[in-house]
Design a protein around this motif. Sequence first.
Motif, PDB file in Angstrom:
ATOM      1  N   CYS A 165      -6.453  12.859  17.071  1.00 11.46           N
ATOM      2  CA  CYS A 165      -7.247  12.911  15.852  1.00 11.46           C
ATOM      3  C   CYS A 165      -7.731  14.349  15.641  1.00 11.46           C
ATOM      4  O   CYS A 165      -8.348  14.940  16.526  1.00 11.46           O
ATOM      5  N   ALA A 166      -7.450  14.901  14.467  1.00 17.03           N
ATOM      6  CA  ALA A 166      -7.922  16.242  14.119  1.00 17.03           C
ATOM      7  C   ALA A 166      -9.185  16.154  13.272  1.00 17.03           C
ATOM      8  O   ALA A 166     -10.106  16.946  13.426  1.00 17.03           O
ATOM      9  N   VAL A 167      -9.231  15.180  12.372  1.00 20.18           N
ATOM     10  CA  VAL A 167     -10.407  14.917  11.534  1.00 20.18           C
ATOM     11  C   VAL A 167     -10.578  13.416  11.489  1.00 20.18           C
ATOM     12  O   VAL A 167      -9.637  12.683  11.159  1.00 20.18           O
ATOM     13  N   GLY A 168     -11.772  12.946  11.845  1.00 18.22           N
ATOM     14  CA  GLY A 168     -12.051  11.521  11.900  1.00 18.22           C
ATOM     15  C   GLY A 168     -11.897  10.823  10.565  1.00 18.22           C
ATOM     16  O   GLY A 168     -11.721  11.467   9.523  1.00 18.22           O
ATOM     17  N   PRO A 169     -11.966   9.486  10.583  1.00 13.64           N
ATOM     18  CA  PRO A 169     -11.750   8.698   9.372  1.00 13.64           C
ATOM     19  C   PRO A 169     -12.725   9.053   8.247  1.00 13.64           C
ATOM     20  O   PRO A 169     -13.924   9.164   8.469  1.00 13.64           O
ATOM     21  N   GLU A 170     -12.170   9.230   7.060  1.00 13.98           N
ATOM     22  CA  GLU A 170     -12.958   9.469   5.851  1.00 13.98           C
ATOM     23  C   GLU A 170     -12.408   8.568   4.760  1.00 13.98           C
ATOM     24  O   GLU A 170     -11.187   8.456   4.621  1.00 13.98           O
ATOM     25  N   PRO A 171     -13.278   7.923   3.976  1.00 12.68           N
ATOM     26  CA  PRO A 171     -12.767   7.093   2.877  1.00 12.68           C
ATOM     27  C   PRO A 171     -11.983   7.954   1.890  1.00 12.68           C
ATOM     28  O   PRO A 171     -12.386   9.069   1.574  1.00 12.68           O
ATOM     29  N   LYS A 172     -10.842   7.429   1.425  1.00 12.71           N
ATOM     30  CA  LYS A 172     -10.050   8.137   0.403  1.00 12.71           C
ATOM     31  C   LYS A 172     -10.755   7.968  -0.940  1.00 12.71           C
ATOM     32  O   LYS A 172     -11.155   6.870  -1.304  1.00 12.71           O
ATOM     33  N   ILE A 173     -10.895   9.047  -1.652  1.00 12.48           N
ATOM     34  CA  ILE A 173     -11.562   9.038  -2.956  1.00 12.48           C
ATOM     35  C   ILE A 173     -10.495   9.016  -4.053  1.00 12.48           C
ATOM     36  O   ILE A 173      -9.570   9.831  -4.038  1.00 12.48           O
ATOM     37  N   THR A 174     -10.626   8.076  -5.014  1.00 12.91           N
ATOM     38  CA  THR A 174      -9.671   8.014  -6.120  1.00 12.91           C
ATOM     39  C   THR A 174     -10.162   8.808  -7.324  1.00 12.91           C
ATOM     40  O   THR A 174      -9.368   9.286  -8.109  1.00 12.91           O
ATOM     41  N   ASP A 175     -11.497   8.914  -7.471  1.00 12.45           N
ATOM     42  CA  ASP A 175     -12.069   9.636  -8.602  1.00 12.45           C
ATOM     43  C   ASP A 175     -13.212  10.493  -8.072  1.00 12.45           C
ATOM     44  O   ASP A 175     -14.258   9.977  -7.680  1.00 12.45           O
TER      45      ASP A 175
END
Length: 117
Positions: free
Chosen positions: A16-26
């Motif tokens: 893992c280089a960058v932990g989980p982040e929610p994907k933003i659609t807008d």
Amino acid sequence: MQSIPVDTSRLGVLRCAVGPEPKITDFESKEVKKDRDGNTIYSVAVTVRQEGRRVSVIEIAVPGEPKGIVEGVEVRVTGLEAFAWNMGERHGISFRAAAITPVAPAGSSAAGKGGGA
């Protein structure tokens, strides 16, 4: 868009280089991306290190927040698929997986738990 299955056993060590982040659609409304079942899609940046090659970083989308995934931890990626895309003159490859889980460190097996002598 056609998916291409990826054999993760040929990718070498995944971290893992960058932990989980929610994907933003807008980005204006901060709306997060959801899958068909209503699960939030998370993005995890993973380093790929094959022997004799440079380290590459890929971003992998995964449904639901992966637990135990923090920067630097070795990970296992299940059901990895690649998708080629293009929008106008831009193009690339996106990655999606069924799950991303931490690899248990050596010595943390169930046999090591319990009373002992």
